[in-house]
Scaffold this motif. Sequence first.
Motif, PDB file in Angstrom:
ATOM      1  N   ASP A 131     -13.921  -0.736   7.150  1.00  0.00           N
ATOM      2  CA  ASP A 131     -13.995   0.692   6.845  1.00  0.00           C
ATOM      3  C   ASP A 131     -14.870   1.401   7.859  1.00  0.00           C
ATOM      4  O   ASP A 131     -15.717   0.804   8.524  1.00  0.00           O
ATOM      5  N   ILE A 175      -9.622   1.460   7.759  1.00  0.00           N
ATOM      6  CA  ILE A 175      -9.424   2.591   6.859  1.00  0.00           C
ATOM      7  C   ILE A 175     -10.732   3.364   6.712  1.00  0.00           C
ATOM      8  O   ILE A 175     -11.828   2.776   6.729  1.00  0.00           O
ATOM      9  N   SER A 231       0.826  -1.206   0.000  1.00  0.00           N
ATOM     10  CA  SER A 231       0.000   0.000   0.000  1.00  0.00           C
ATOM     11  C   SER A 231       0.861   1.259   0.000  1.00  0.00           C
ATOM     12  O   SER A 231       1.805   1.378   0.776  1.00  0.00           O
ATOM     13  N   ALA A 267      -0.533   4.138   0.691  1.00  0.00           N
ATOM     14  CA  ALA A 267      -1.376   5.073   1.440  1.00  0.00           C
ATOM     15  C   ALA A 267      -0.524   6.077   2.204  1.00  0.00           C
ATOM     16  O   ALA A 267       0.619   5.793   2.574  1.00  0.00           O
ATOM     17  N   THR A 310      -0.412   9.017   5.514  1.00  0.00           N
ATOM     18  CA  THR A 310      -0.971   9.239   6.841  1.00  0.00           C
ATOM     19  C   THR A 310      -1.778  10.527   6.862  1.00  0.00           C
ATOM     20  O   THR A 310      -1.290  11.577   6.438  1.00  0.00           O
ATOM     21  N   GLU A 329     -11.271   6.494   1.798  1.00  0.00           N
ATOM     22  CA  GLU A 329      -9.918   6.143   1.374  1.00  0.00           C
ATOM     23  C   GLU A 329      -9.827   4.733   0.790  1.00  0.00           C
ATOM     24  O   GLU A 329      -8.781   4.353   0.259  1.00  0.00           O
ATOM     25  N   THR A 342      -5.645   5.113   9.252  1.00  0.00           N
ATOM     26  CA  THR A 342      -5.463   3.923   8.425  1.00  0.00           C
ATOM     27  C   THR A 342      -4.427   3.069   9.131  1.00  0.00           C
ATOM     28  O   THR A 342      -3.356   3.558   9.488  1.00  0.00           O
TER      29      THR A 342
END
Length: 393
Positions: A106, A84, A61, A63, A65, A88, A70
């Motif tokens: 989620d 998450i 990932s 992703a 911060t 996102e 997450t």
Amino acid sequence: MASGTGTARVATSEAGAGAAPLFGAEVYRDRVRRAAELTRAADLDALVVAPGPDLRYLVGSRAETFERLTALVIPATGDARLVIARLEVPSLSSSAVGDLDIEVADWVDGDDAHALALAGLPSQPRIAVSDSMPALHVIPLARHTGATPQLATDVLRELRMIKDAAEIDALRRAGAAIDRVHARMGDWLIPGRTEREVAADIAAAILEEGHTEAAFIIVGSGPNGADPHHEFSDRVIERSDIVVVDIGGPVEPGYNSDSTRTYCFDDPPADIADAYAALLEAQRAAVAAVRPGVSASSIDAAARDVLAARGLAERFIHRTGHGIGLSVHEEPYIVGGNDIPLRAGMAFSVEPGVYVSGHWGARIEDIVIVTDDGCESVNNRPHELVRLDGSNS
């Protein structure tokens, strides 16, 4: 946005948009499995891993911060869960999460995401968090668990320190790419230009040669070369200067280069030439000492002892090296006092330096990978003081 938590469906990399994950799903599945084993061995209930190099290593990932949590939760027993914010979730399509046995939990604004991360764990779980997790998430987790979380560094470094074949290949490609940039240095490193002008050309070349960004650029001319963490300035480069150039950045799939060479335009004075000869001997001695089973500190000592014998001990003011991979600086650190034994697959820099404050500096840096009987260098530009002709003609 409606309140409540759920289990989101994540598109696989083939169906989703964006960049593909770094490696195949089986690689990430094995990494998560081993992380759980190490979590049990550390007598922890779970790892909680925030976006950053650790999350990228574990599930691919990319992703970032944010203020919304997450986190990948890897329990000592049971299935991993990725918590998450619902908005996102689409970002996970470029990761391996959709191909793994990982629940995606989620949540929406108003939910207690930190409580969700700890769901299914004991009432006062012993957790460890990745070192990239910001305080705005660490503190709420501590409130829920009733104890300050540990750092997961000791667990995760056992995974990330030992590079597999695909990671080693990526590091080789990164090393070759930065070597190509150093090979072009004579086009830009010219007396009369400023460090900043040279750095701008280097930044463009780093991208041209296959990096996704220029993570750092040091052009330290004359007295600026005596500052190991100098970047670049408006100082005009002079023909009599010794110039330290330390550059690097990531290549896909995110593994970094880092290489330093030292340049000049005329033959240096005898004292500088002698000191550089000692530095070259120190760097070669440290590389020659690398093999499985020896300590990280012994590699530092191999370089430091050579310089000390030449009366230059006080001119070497930093550790001999640092690990490299998805981060430019990571475990293992090649420094006195670090008695961790080297193992095949470890990758790190070997970069002794000599610094004469207010006058000049020099450094030689290669990335090496520990093999079964020694090491392999991924950087292969000349190590001697590189003399340029000082023109671009």
